[in-house]
Motif scaffolding. Structure first.
Motif, PDB file in Angstrom:
ATOM      1  N   ALA A  70       0.818  -1.217   0.000  1.00  0.00           N
ATOM      2  CA  ALA A  70       0.000   0.000   0.000  1.00  0.00           C
ATOM      3  C   ALA A  70       0.844   1.256   0.000  1.00  0.00           C
ATOM      4  CB  ALA A  70      -0.925  -0.002   1.221  1.00  0.00           C
ATOM      5  N   THR A  71       0.460   2.200  -0.854  1.00  0.00           N
ATOM      6  CA  THR A  71       1.043   3.534  -0.857  1.00  0.00           C
ATOM      7  C   THR A  71       0.081   4.450  -1.610  1.00  0.00           C
ATOM      8  OG1 THR A  71       3.017   4.862  -1.316  1.00  0.00           O
ATOM      9  CG2 THR A  71       2.419   3.208  -2.958  1.00  0.00           C
ATOM     10  N   PHE A  72       0.437   5.737  -1.722  1.00  0.00           N
ATOM     11  CA  PHE A  72      -0.412   6.655  -2.470  1.00  0.00           C
ATOM     12  C   PHE A  72      -0.622   6.106  -3.881  1.00  0.00           C
ATOM     13  CE2 PHE A  72       1.386  10.442   0.134  1.00  0.00           C
ATOM     14  CZ  PHE A  72       0.469  10.202   1.144  1.00  0.00           C
ATOM     15  N   ALA A  73      -1.825   6.281  -4.412  1.00  0.00           N
ATOM     16  CA  ALA A  73      -2.139   5.780  -5.751  1.00  0.00           C
ATOM     17  C   ALA A  73      -1.182   6.327  -6.796  1.00  0.00           C
ATOM     18  CB  ALA A  73      -3.580   6.129  -6.109  1.00  0.00           C
ATOM     19  N   SER A  74      -0.803   7.585  -6.652  1.00  0.00           N
ATOM     20  CA  SER A  74       0.103   8.183  -7.635  1.00  0.00           C
ATOM     21  C   SER A  74       1.476   7.519  -7.605  1.00  0.00           C
ATOM     22  CB  SER A  74       0.257   9.685  -7.369  1.00  0.00           C
ATOM     23  OG  SER A  74       0.693   9.921  -6.043  1.00  0.00           O
ATOM     24  N   CYS A  89       4.313  -8.396 -11.695  1.00  0.00           N
ATOM     25  CA  CYS A  89       3.126  -8.940 -11.021  1.00  0.00           C
ATOM     26  C   CYS A  89       2.110  -9.543 -11.986  1.00  0.00           C
ATOM     27  CB  CYS A  89       2.460  -7.849 -10.189  1.00  0.00           C
ATOM     28  SG  CYS A  89       3.526  -7.125  -8.928  1.00  0.00           S
ATOM     29  N   ALA A  90       1.629  -8.733 -12.931  1.00  0.00           N
ATOM     30  CA  ALA A  90       0.548  -9.201 -13.806  1.00  0.00           C
ATOM     31  C   ALA A  90       1.025 -10.216 -14.845  1.00  0.00           C
ATOM     32  CB  ALA A  90      -0.104  -8.007 -14.500  1.00  0.00           C
ATOM     33  N   TYR A  91       2.151  -9.951 -15.469  1.00  0.00           N
ATOM     34  CA  TYR A  91       2.641 -10.839 -16.534  1.00  0.00           C
ATOM     35  C   TYR A  91       2.858 -12.272 -16.038  1.00  0.00           C
ATOM     36  CZ  TYR A  91       5.880 -12.814 -19.996  1.00  0.00           C
ATOM     37  OH  TYR A  91       6.506 -13.620 -20.899  1.00  0.00           O
ATOM     38  N   PRO A  92       3.531 -12.472 -14.889  1.00  0.00           N
ATOM     39  CA  PRO A  92       3.671 -13.841 -14.380  1.00  0.00           C
ATOM     40  C   PRO A  92       2.498 -14.287 -13.508  1.00  0.00           C
ATOM     41  CG  PRO A  92       5.026 -12.366 -13.071  1.00  0.00           C
ATOM     42  CD  PRO A  92       4.386 -11.519 -14.133  1.00  0.00           C
ATOM     43  N   ARG A  93       1.452 -13.470 -13.444  1.00  0.00           N
ATOM     44  CA  ARG A  93       0.226 -13.777 -12.700  1.00  0.00           C
ATOM     45  C   ARG A  93       0.491 -14.049 -11.228  1.00  0.00           C
ATOM     46  NH1 ARG A  93      -3.202 -17.359 -17.216  1.00  0.00           N
ATOM     47  NH2 ARG A  93      -3.173 -15.736 -18.816  1.00  0.00           N
ATOM     48  N   MET A  94       1.267 -13.183 -10.620  1.00  0.00           N
ATOM     49  CA  MET A  94       1.546 -13.274  -9.195  1.00  0.00           C
ATOM     50  C   MET A  94       0.386 -12.691  -8.390  1.00  0.00           C
ATOM     51  SD  MET A  94       4.564 -14.669  -8.707  1.00  0.00           S
ATOM     52  CE  MET A  94       4.139 -15.821 -10.025  1.00  0.00           C
ATOM     53  N   LYS A  95       0.066 -13.304  -7.272  1.00  0.00           N
ATOM     54  CA  LYS A  95      -1.049 -12.838  -6.439  1.00  0.00           C
ATOM     55  C   LYS A  95      -0.602 -11.678  -5.546  1.00  0.00           C
ATOM     56  CE  LYS A  95      -4.034 -15.583  -4.616  1.00  0.00           C
ATOM     57  NZ  LYS A  95      -4.750 -16.690  -3.906  1.00  0.00           N
ATOM     58  N   VAL A  96      -0.302 -10.568  -6.191  1.00  0.00           N
ATOM     59  CA  VAL A  96       0.060  -9.343  -5.483  1.00  0.00           C
ATOM     60  C   VAL A  96      -1.148  -8.411  -5.497  1.00  0.00           C
ATOM     61  CG1 VAL A  96       1.577  -7.331  -5.448  1.00  0.00           C
ATOM     62  CG2 VAL A  96       2.483  -9.570  -6.128  1.00  0.00           C
ATOM     63  N   ARG A  97      -1.466  -7.824  -4.370  1.00  0.00           N
ATOM     64  CA  ARG A  97      -2.569  -6.864  -4.280  1.00  0.00           C
ATOM     65  C   ARG A  97      -1.971  -5.483  -4.013  1.00  0.00           C
ATOM     66  NH1 ARG A  97      -4.143 -10.836  -6.110  1.00  0.00           N
ATOM     67  NH2 ARG A  97      -5.705 -12.296  -5.347  1.00  0.00           N
ATOM     68  N   VAL A  98      -1.954  -4.663  -5.059  1.00  0.00           N
ATOM     69  CA  VAL A  98      -1.419  -3.310  -4.942  1.00  0.00           C
ATOM     70  C   VAL A  98      -2.561  -2.390  -4.520  1.00  0.00           C
ATOM     71  CG1 VAL A  98      -0.289  -1.404  -6.131  1.00  0.00           C
ATOM     72  CG2 VAL A  98       0.317  -3.776  -6.708  1.00  0.00           C
ATOM     73  N   VAL A  99      -2.422  -1.750  -3.371  1.00  0.00           N
ATOM     74  CA  VAL A  99      -3.471  -0.888  -2.829  1.00  0.00           C
ATOM     75  C   VAL A  99      -3.053   0.569  -3.000  1.00  0.00           C
ATOM     76  CG1 VAL A  99      -4.863  -0.301  -0.814  1.00  0.00           C
ATOM     77  CG2 VAL A  99      -4.075  -2.673  -1.152  1.00  0.00           C
ATOM     78  N   GLY A 100      -3.768   1.291  -3.855  1.00  0.00           N
ATOM     79  CA  GLY A 100      -3.499   2.706  -4.097  1.00  0.00           C
ATOM     80  C   GLY A 100      -4.472   3.566  -3.320  1.00  0.00           C
TER      81      GLY A 100
END
Length: 347
Positions: free
Chosen positions: A109-113, A127-138
């Motif tokens: 988690a960090t500022f969306a910007s 994250c997305a290309y190798p389909r890793m289960k990362v949840r980025v919180v903006g």
């Protein structure tokens, strides 16, 4: 003093959002007087800590913003599963991908910007290309940072994130919906971008939605003359605008399109068929975000009156958030005015 409606005793969320109150630069009450549970960003750490109590895979990271995101609440309960990377957002996202590759489920988690815009390449490639289960919180998305200015405003993040393949993009309207999003996210496949406001968003859902599902829009209000399709911070303002329009005899359906990707295309088609006009409302550039996503569905349907409402294709101004929402007509009065213009053929 920039306006005066004389609404004495409004709560802090009303003051911050600028709904039905005078716009001021300062207020005698501190944000500390606002219940933390009513702030989406402020229940983030608490909810993740609850989930982590029974799931050892969940880890949380921040980039020097543990207090702003309230991930500090997670750190207090699970210090061994909390990492503060300092001001190193892209490194944090890449490290999270590494954690996910080892079977963990990281929420960073960090500022969306700073995550969606600064860290876009890491989100895409690591994250997305190798389909890793990362949840980025903006958190603190859109123009909610007010005086912090252009570098801290994020009016491009949805457009950037939804073009990334295999990335789920979702926006929380309030604290209860955020809880539902976090609970549903644990077992959801692939990477995810979760967009939050600054936390002072007025409540929309009385309880945590039990039937929440990514990619399935929620119809909050029925109507026959117009559908407002909205997301995140603008859900409450859109509902309030619909109430005002109802007093004028205008029947408005309101749809919470919480998931920007994958978009609920059938909800868009139903609105087009059944109400005959659609207005999208978002705290984002009108190019690339929710409005563009809805337009991509409508282009294959019969032509109906349609308008995208949000920040025009420009860098947002700097000022107190309530004044900015009023300026961009993203408060209840402004959304209602834009809806009237659409129905009157003034789009």
């Amino acid at each position: 003093m920039m306006g005066s409606k004389g609404n004495v005793g409004q709560d802090q969320s009303t003051l911050f959002r600028g709904d039905d109150t005078e716009l001021r630069l300062k207020d005698e009450r501190s944000v500390r007087g606002t219940p933390a549970k009513a702030m989406p960003a402020f229940i983030l750490g608490e909810e993740l800590a609850d989930l982590a109590d029974s799931d050892p895979r969940i880890v949380v990271a921040t980039a020097d913003l543990a207090n702003s995101s309230r991930t500090r609440d997670f750190a207090n309960r699970h210090p061994e599963r909390f990492i503060d990377f300092g001001i190193a957002e892209r490194n944090m996202i890449t490290a999270a991908a590494g954690m996910a590759s080892c079977g963990l489920i990281p929420y960073v988690a960090t500022f969306a910007s700073f995550c969606a815009i600064l860290g876009a390449e890491a989100i895409r490639t690591d994250c997305a290309y190798p389909r890793m289960k990362v949840r980025v919180v903006g958190h603190h998305s859109g123009i909610s940072m007010g005086f912090y200015g252009t570098s801290h405003h994020s009016t491009e993040d949805l457009g950037m994130m939804r073009t990334i393949a295999d990335l789920t993009v979702v926006c929380a309207a309030d604290a209860n919906q955020l809880r539902a999003i976090l609970r549903a996210s644990v077992e959801h496949p692939g990477a995810m971008y979760i967009r939050l406001g600054r936390g002072r968003d007025a409540p929309v859902y009385d309880d945590v939605p039990s039937d929440f599902a990514f990619g399935k829009a929620i119809r909050l209000r029925e109507g026959t003359d117009l559908t407002i399709i909205t997301t995140g911070s603008q859900v409450h303002a859109s509902l309030a605008a619909a109430d005002r329009l109802a007093e004028e005899g205008i029947s408005v359906r309101v749809v919470d399109m919480h998931t920007i990707k994958p978009l609920d295309a059938e909800a868009v088609r139903s609105a087009a068929r059944e109400t005959g006009a659609i207005l999208t409302v978002e705290e984002h550039n009108i190019i690339g975000g929710l409005g563009s996503a809805v337009a991509e569905v409508l282009v294959e349907e019969a032509r109906i009156p349609f308008r995208r409402h949000g920040i025009m294709d420009e860098y947002s101004l700097i000022g107190p958030p309530a004044a900015l929402y009023a300026h961009y007509r993203l408060d209840a009065e402004g959304v209602a005015a834009v809806a009237r213009e659409l129905l009157e053929g003034k789009a």
